[in-house]
Every structure is written in C-alpha cells, then in structure tokens.
Design a protein around this motif. Sequence first.
Motif, PDB file in Angstrom:
ATOM      1  N   LYS A   1       0.723  -1.162  -0.157  1.00 21.71           N
ATOM      2  CA  LYS A   1       0.007   0.051  -0.120  1.00 21.71           C
ATOM      3  C   LYS A   1       0.935   1.106  -0.169  1.00 21.71           C
ATOM      4  O   LYS A   1       1.960   1.198   0.724  1.00 21.71           O
ATOM      5  CB  LYS A   1      -0.864   0.202   1.443  1.00 21.71           C
ATOM      6  N   GLN A   2       0.649   2.315  -0.768  1.00 20.76           N
ATOM      7  CA  GLN A   2       1.190   3.447  -0.866  1.00 20.76           C
ATOM      8  C   GLN A   2       0.379   4.756  -0.227  1.00 20.76           C
ATOM      9  O   GLN A   2      -0.895   4.764  -0.290  1.00 20.76           O
ATOM     10  CB  GLN A   2       1.702   3.755  -2.239  1.00 20.76           C
ATOM     11  N   PHE A   3       1.073   5.461   0.712  1.00 17.94           N
ATOM     12  CA  PHE A   3       0.540   6.728   1.315  1.00 17.94           C
ATOM     13  C   PHE A   3       1.229   8.039   0.952  1.00 17.94           C
ATOM     14  O   PHE A   3       2.289   7.852   0.844  1.00 17.94           O
ATOM     15  CB  PHE A   3       0.648   6.329   2.700  1.00 17.94           C
ATOM     16  N   ILE A   4       0.553   8.899   0.700  1.00 25.28           N
ATOM     17  CA  ILE A   4       1.057  10.359   0.572  1.00 25.28           C
ATOM     18  C   ILE A   4       1.018  10.914   1.659  1.00 25.28           C
ATOM     19  O   ILE A   4       0.068  11.287   2.169  1.00 25.28           O
ATOM     20  CB  ILE A   4       0.382  10.935  -0.821  1.00 25.28           C
ATOM     21  N   ILE A   5       2.297  11.107   2.159  1.00 26.89           N
ATOM     22  CA  ILE A   5       2.160  11.871   3.859  1.00 26.89           C
ATOM     23  C   ILE A   5       2.606  13.395   3.602  1.00 26.89           C
ATOM     24  O   ILE A   5       2.092  14.161   4.687  1.00 26.89           O
ATOM     25  CB  ILE A   5       3.268  11.219   4.673  1.00 26.89           C
ATOM     26  N   ASN A   6       2.811  13.852   2.665  1.00 20.86           N
ATOM     27  CA  ASN A   6       3.290  15.412   2.412  1.00 20.86           C
ATOM     28  C   ASN A   6       2.974  15.353   0.838  1.00 20.86           C
ATOM     29  O   ASN A   6       3.087  14.357   0.196  1.00 20.86           O
ATOM     30  CB  ASN A   6       4.620  15.917   2.593  1.00 20.86           C
ATOM     31  N   PRO A   7       2.782  16.774   0.576  1.00 21.97           N
ATOM     32  CA  PRO A   7       2.723  16.915  -1.151  1.00 21.97           C
ATOM     33  C   PRO A   7       4.071  16.141  -1.829  1.00 21.97           C
ATOM     34  O   PRO A   7       5.197  16.629  -1.471  1.00 21.97           O
ATOM     35  CB  PRO A   7       2.704  18.243  -1.276  1.00 21.97           C
ATOM     36  N   ASP A   8       3.886  15.044  -2.707  1.00 23.47           N
ATOM     37  CA  ASP A   8       4.914  14.743  -3.505  1.00 23.47           C
ATOM     38  C   ASP A   8       5.747  13.608  -2.539  1.00 23.47           C
ATOM     39  O   ASP A   8       6.362  12.849  -3.108  1.00 23.47           O
ATOM     40  CB  ASP A   8       5.883  15.510  -3.952  1.00 23.47           C
ATOM     41  N   GLN A   9       5.473  13.578  -1.253  1.00 21.39           N
ATOM     42  CA  GLN A   9       6.390  12.523  -0.313  1.00 21.39           C
ATOM     43  C   GLN A   9       5.391  11.429  -0.278  1.00 21.39           C
ATOM     44  O   GLN A   9       4.372  11.494   0.283  1.00 21.39           O
ATOM     45  CB  GLN A   9       6.703  13.287   0.744  1.00 21.39           C
ATOM     46  N   LYS A  10       6.135  10.132  -0.481  1.00 20.78           N
ATOM     47  CA  LYS A  10       5.481   8.848  -0.413  1.00 20.78           C
ATOM     48  C   LYS A  10       5.966   7.925   0.750  1.00 20.78           C
ATOM     49  O   LYS A  10       7.079   8.040   1.051  1.00 20.78           O
ATOM     50  CB  LYS A  10       5.251   8.129  -1.712  1.00 20.78           C
ATOM     51  N   ILE A  11       5.160   6.981   0.939  1.00 19.14           N
ATOM     52  CA  ILE A  11       5.574   5.709   1.881  1.00 19.14           C
ATOM     53  C   ILE A  11       5.236   4.619   1.252  1.00 19.14           C
ATOM     54  O   ILE A  11       3.909   4.552   0.788  1.00 19.14           O
ATOM     55  CB  ILE A  11       5.070   6.062   3.330  1.00 19.14           C
TER      56      ILE A  11
END
Length: 273
Positions: A2-12
């Motif tokens: 699963k991918q999460f966007i935690i800040n604009p353009d930053q991913k986990i």
Amino acid sequence: MKQFIINPDQKINFYKSSSNRKNQTIIYIHGGGLLYGNLEDLPNEYIGLFLKSGYDFLTIDYLLAPESKLTEIRKSVYDAFTWFKNNYSSKLRLESNEYILFGRSAGAYLCYQLMAQLIMEKSKLPNRMLDFYGFIDLNSSKLKKLSDYYKQYPVPSDDVINSMIMKKRIYEGDIHTRFLLYVASRQKGLWQKYLINSVNDQIKLCLEQVPPTYIVHCTEDFDVPFSISLNKKFKFKNSNLISINKKMHDFDREVTEESLTVYNNMINWLQEK
C-alpha cells in the motif's frame, strides 16, 4: 503493498507480513548519494525475505540535493518517521510501533542522522540498525577526497550539470540521469557543497548510544571506503561487520545467491536474542 502520500509529493510504501509476525517494522531508507534514487530501489526478492520472516517493511522517499540542503532532507526523513509513529495503528493496522532501521549507503547515513535527532529528543531508538556500506560523517576526509575512481569518467561541463538540477524540490531522481550529477560532484569536490551550508547542518551522533548494528561492506569499495565501516565496528558498543571481498559498492544491486545469503544471515541475526 500500500502506498500513502504523507506530504505533497512525499510517499511511503508499506508491505505487511502475513505469517510468523514479529510485530516489528523495518523502516528502509534508500541510497543514491542523496542526489538520486527512489523508495522502490530495493529488489522485491529482499523485501520478500523480511516479510516471510515476519517483519513488516516500510520504505520512504525524501528530499534530494542539490535542490534541497541537508537540513531539509533530514526534516523530510523525520516527517516520514513521525508519520509512522502517529499512524502505525490507525492507517497501517499494526499492533506495535517497534521498529528497526535499514539503510543502504547514503540511506544508512540518514538513518544515523535520524537516530542522532532522536537521541537529542530523548525519543525511543530503533531496536536494531542494518547498515549496508553506509557512513556516519558526511564531512569525513575520506569522503571529501576527490574520487580516483570517478575521475576515470569524462567530466561533464557546467552546462550539463546545471541542466540536471531542477527548479523545484524533488523526492526522487532517476539514476540514469542523476547518477552523472553524483559522478561530477565526486570528481570536482562539489558533493558536500551541494548538501551543507554550515557544519551545524549535520547532527553529531553519540556513537555509544547506537543500538546493535549489522554492517555489511565490500573490502574494496571504491565509493565509501571500507575503513569507514571498520571504524564503526570498533566504536559502536554492539556491532557485527560482514566483509565482502569484492571491488564494488552496492554489491546487492543485482539479486544473486551470494546476496540472498547475506540477507538471510542478517535476518537470522535479527532474530537472535
């Protein structure tokens, strides 16, 4: 995954283990000289070994230089780590926020910088640290020395170098274009200048407080000298140093029987009491 966007353009990216669960998460930070790379650079075969052994796996991206300086890069790593601490239960559906840090090359450096910040804050440190051919001090004389290895490559012009530098902050950089930027920085002694404005940009790590660490490094590494890891071995309170007799840096870039054995041995070490 699963991918999460935690800040604009930053991913986990998060991978959850389905068996033999250890209730510990490997937080992985990629390498790339702080100038290139992305959160998907670790081959799936290695991630699969962690998952099969019961460890959840989380990869993060972070701001890259020279578009961002070290202070901003460190903050982006800290932001991702804080997101994990705040969301391990609600979004990742984990029972525990126990974690292990894993970094390759410059990613290991960022792990140590994160630990240095956590020590300053008196926050919980990782249970263990996995360090593949990393370094602690960006200002080390061994890293400031102009690279004989990279001198063999043609020196790009300033116009070519400048064309590779973006006008905005970036969280990932394609190795096929940005690697040349790294080569030029090591040829011309620009690497630290791309990253640091002052000596205070880097946090000094208290070596005595580093948790048990598994270090893997090639004896003839042409990029990050093996002696850097040898020094860590003697200064850390509890560490294992595995030497690979090769003239390489990222020996595990390609998945081989040898590299899989190294990863399996490391996972066995993780499971020791």
